[in-house]
Design a protein around this motif. Structure first.
Motif, PDB file in Angstrom:
ATOM      1  N   PRO A  17     -23.193 -19.693 -42.510  1.00 10.82           N
ATOM      2  CA  PRO A  17     -24.034 -19.038 -41.306  1.00 10.82           C
ATOM      3  C   PRO A  17     -23.775 -19.601 -40.103  1.00 10.82           C
ATOM      4  CG  PRO A  17     -25.123 -20.782 -42.489  1.00 10.82           C
ATOM      5  CD  PRO A  17     -24.036 -20.737 -43.237  1.00 10.82           C
ATOM      6  N   LEU A  18     -24.283 -19.151 -39.067  1.00 12.02           N
ATOM      7  CA  LEU A  18     -24.324 -19.852 -37.533  1.00 12.02           C
ATOM      8  C   LEU A  18     -25.478 -20.904 -37.349  1.00 12.02           C
ATOM      9  CD1 LEU A  18     -23.058 -16.978 -35.094  1.00 12.02           C
ATOM     10  CD2 LEU A  18     -21.787 -18.901 -36.279  1.00 12.02           C
ATOM     11  N   GLY A  19     -25.167 -21.949 -36.910  1.00 18.74           N
ATOM     12  CA  GLY A  19     -26.506 -23.025 -36.688  1.00 18.74           C
ATOM     13  C   GLY A  19     -27.461 -22.569 -35.682  1.00 18.74           C
ATOM     14  N   THR A  20     -26.782 -21.895 -34.556  1.00 14.82           N
ATOM     15  CA  THR A  20     -27.571 -21.366 -33.458  1.00 14.82           C
ATOM     16  C   THR A  20     -27.267 -20.100 -33.328  1.00 14.82           C
ATOM     17  OG1 THR A  20     -25.752 -22.301 -31.938  1.00 14.82           O
ATOM     18  CG2 THR A  20     -27.844 -23.861 -32.580  1.00 14.82           C
ATOM     19  N   SER A  21     -27.924 -19.130 -32.465  1.00 16.92           N
ATOM     20  CA  SER A  21     -27.929 -17.917 -32.162  1.00 16.92           C
ATOM     21  C   SER A  21     -26.652 -17.862 -31.202  1.00 16.92           C
ATOM     22  CB  SER A  21     -29.134 -17.481 -31.405  1.00 16.92           C
ATOM     23  OG  SER A  21     -28.734 -16.138 -30.854  1.00 16.92           O
ATOM     24  N   PRO A  22     -25.808 -16.971 -31.505  1.00 21.55           N
ATOM     25  CA  PRO A  22     -24.389 -16.801 -30.560  1.00 21.55           C
ATOM     26  C   PRO A  22     -25.088 -16.282 -29.322  1.00 21.55           C
ATOM     27  CG  PRO A  22     -24.669 -14.908 -32.160  1.00 21.55           C
ATOM     28  CD  PRO A  22     -25.801 -16.014 -32.557  1.00 21.55           C
ATOM     29  N   LEU A  23     -25.993 -15.733 -29.092  1.00 28.04           N
ATOM     30  CA  LEU A  23     -26.567 -15.297 -27.816  1.00 28.04           C
ATOM     31  C   LEU A  23     -27.019 -16.493 -26.961  1.00 28.04           C
ATOM     32  CD1 LEU A  23     -27.791 -13.033 -30.219  1.00 28.04           C
ATOM     33  CD2 LEU A  23     -28.197 -11.644 -27.869  1.00 28.04           C
ATOM     34  N   ALA A  24     -27.439 -17.360 -27.504  1.00 28.48           N
ATOM     35  CA  ALA A  24     -27.717 -18.704 -26.648  1.00 28.48           C
ATOM     36  C   ALA A  24     -26.558 -19.550 -26.477  1.00 28.48           C
ATOM     37  CB  ALA A  24     -28.813 -19.426 -27.589  1.00 28.48           C
ATOM     38  N   THR A  25     -25.469 -19.640 -27.159  1.00 26.97           N
ATOM     39  CA  THR A  25     -24.445 -20.456 -26.996  1.00 26.97           C
ATOM     40  C   THR A  25     -23.122 -20.068 -26.190  1.00 26.97           C
ATOM     41  OG1 THR A  25     -23.189 -19.562 -28.933  1.00 26.97           O
ATOM     42  CG2 THR A  25     -24.768 -21.293 -29.401  1.00 26.97           C
ATOM     43  N   GLY A  26     -23.363 -18.783 -25.543  1.00 24.85           N
ATOM     44  CA  GLY A  26     -22.498 -18.272 -24.901  1.00 24.85           C
ATOM     45  C   GLY A  26     -21.234 -17.442 -25.508  1.00 24.85           C
ATOM     46  N   GLN A  27     -21.315 -17.539 -26.776  1.00 23.52           N
ATOM     47  CA  GLN A  27     -20.250 -16.525 -27.682  1.00 23.52           C
ATOM     48  C   GLN A  27     -20.396 -15.213 -27.376  1.00 23.52           C
ATOM     49  OE1 GLN A  27     -21.463 -18.269 -31.345  1.00 23.52           O
ATOM     50  NE2 GLN A  27     -19.579 -18.561 -31.805  1.00 23.52           N
ATOM     51  N   CYS A  28     -21.589 -14.814 -26.740  1.00 21.25           N
ATOM     52  CA  CYS A  28     -21.487 -13.344 -26.456  1.00 21.25           C
ATOM     53  C   CYS A  28     -21.712 -13.137 -24.995  1.00 21.25           C
ATOM     54  CB  CYS A  28     -22.868 -12.767 -27.179  1.00 21.25           C
ATOM     55  SG  CYS A  28     -22.485 -12.856 -29.011  1.00 21.25           S
ATOM     56  N   ALA A  29     -21.095 -13.916 -24.177  1.00 22.27           N
ATOM     57  CA  ALA A  29     -21.210 -13.687 -22.669  1.00 22.27           C
ATOM     58  C   ALA A  29     -20.666 -12.437 -22.317  1.00 22.27           C
ATOM     59  CB  ALA A  29     -20.382 -14.958 -21.819  1.00 22.27           C
ATOM     60  N   HIS A  30     -21.264 -11.882 -21.380  1.00 24.13           N
ATOM     61  CA  HIS A  30     -20.899 -10.704 -20.759  1.00 24.13           C
ATOM     62  C   HIS A  30     -19.477 -11.005 -19.792  1.00 24.13           C
ATOM     63  CE1 HIS A  30     -24.227  -8.710 -22.410  1.00 24.13           C
ATOM     64  NE2 HIS A  30     -25.067  -9.726 -21.762  1.00 24.13           N
TER      65      HIS A  30
END
Length: 146
Positions: free
Chosen positions: A132-145
């Motif tokens: 699993p991911l330890g933190t949300s990808p939305l909060a870590t910048g992995q899903c930056a626009h």
């Protein structure tokens, strides 16, 4: 919740949903015989399920937040041949389960963030949640626009 049916994608050769918020549907998103590209979705407060995958549903879902859905929970998988690609999403507050898989295939849900970590009581049927991911990808910048 349940004020409208929700969004359905069926028998679509090509479908793309980016940055869509589906709130208070009966079932947020139903997919059958299609392989849509889904990115940046927020599906919340559905009364039956956030996402229902049926026969030959092969969506690619990423960078999405699935939260506070009831009935069957976040993800309901059934039928013959569903093969979703679901990674880099955040799941939280879905009840009674995060995922219910009634298909014969194991659903790969690795590389997603699960509120309070993935525990066996959150899943019904064959699912793979490690790692699993330890933190949300939305909060870590992995899903930056872009």
């Amino acid at each position: 919740p349940g004020a409208f049916t929700g969004v359905a994608i069926s028998n679509a050769q090509r479908a793309v949903l980016h940055h869509v918020h589906i709130d208070r549907a009966a079932t947020g998103l139903r997919i059958a015989n299609s392989a849509p590209e889904l990115k940046g979705l927020f599906i919340s407060r559905s009364s039956q399920a956030a996402i229902h995958l049926m026969d030959n549903a092969e969506p690619s879902l990423s960078c999405s937040r699935i939260f506070d859905n009831q009935g069957m929970g976040a993800l309901l998988v059934e039928g013959i041949g569903p093969g979703p690609d679901i990674h880099f999403n955040s799941f939280s507050g879905n009840a009674p389960f995060q995922v219910q898989n009634f298909s014969i295939r194991t659903v790969d849900l690795s590389r997603n963030h699960w509120e309070n970590g993935p525990t066996s009581s959150q899943f019904l049927g064959g699912v793979l949640v490690e790692p699993p991911l330890g933190t949300s990808p939305l909060a870590t910048g992995q899903c930056a626009h872009p």
